[in-house]
Design a protein around this motif. Sequence first.
Motif, short mmCIF file in Angstrom:
data_model
loop_
_atom_site.label_atom_id
_atom_site.label_comp_id
_atom_site.label_asym_id
_atom_site.label_seq_id
_atom_site.Cartn_x
_atom_site.Cartn_y
_atom_site.Cartn_z
N ARG A 184 0.83 -1.22 0.00
CA ARG A 184 0.00 0.00 0.00
C ARG A 184 0.86 1.27 0.00
NH1 ARG A 184 -4.77 -1.36 4.44
NH2 ARG A 184 -6.46 -1.69 2.94
N THR A 190 1.40 1.43 -7.04
CA THR A 190 -0.06 1.40 -7.05
C THR A 190 -0.65 2.34 -8.09
OG1 THR A 190 -0.08 2.99 -5.20
CG2 THR A 190 -0.26 0.64 -4.65
N LYS A 196 -5.91 -0.42 -6.05
CA LYS A 196 -6.07 -0.11 -4.64
C LYS A 196 -6.25 -1.44 -3.91
CE LYS A 196 -8.18 4.48 -4.94
NZ LYS A 196 -9.38 5.28 -4.63
#
Length: 211
Positions: A184, A190, A196
Amino acid sequence: MDKNRIENSHDEMINFEGMDAKAIWEASYHKELNSKKHILEYIDITKMLSKEKINSEQIQSVYVFTEEHIEVMKDAIKPNTILYLKKELNAKLGKFAVNKHKEQENHFLKFFMEAYPKNKRYKEYTWVLMNSSKINDDQILQTLKCINAWCFKNKLNSAEKKDIIEFVKKLVSKGNLKYINQVRSLEGLTKGIGIKIIDLNGKFEVTQYKK
């Protein structure tokens, strides 16, 4: 007459038409395929035969036959040697084995190789190149960190994104917060692949979005 000339003249007298892979081996090479030396010798012999003595279908079966014998030696010789033999087989006969061995390149593994410099390529590294299912969580994370840095200066194409996302999903599916939180935090990654990681009632999932 030297050994190679003797072997060549012997092969010239053989009609290989209709032979399967085992018969071709028995007719052209009189040693077991149970060592690095013998495998390399047989690859060279079949490369010569491929020029005019055996057809493309036979070459494909010889490729598979030889690869199977390399696989059998996994417990007896080093992983690096297994990988070397497979590379030699592919380099010399791979172009003929169209149906089975013209596989799409996995783009994640390209980054995996970048993530591990030569002085850090231990046997676990070699196992992954031989079989990507052998990759462990730390190796996936290390590769994702490499991709993260790369993404700050470069853009991934759709095929690269697809392959990378599969490994992100593999890591996230384990549910280990240590790895999930680190992924994350990889903003370049990402955003670069458009994902996500969300928590759905205690189960983590990777969702994709269009930028």
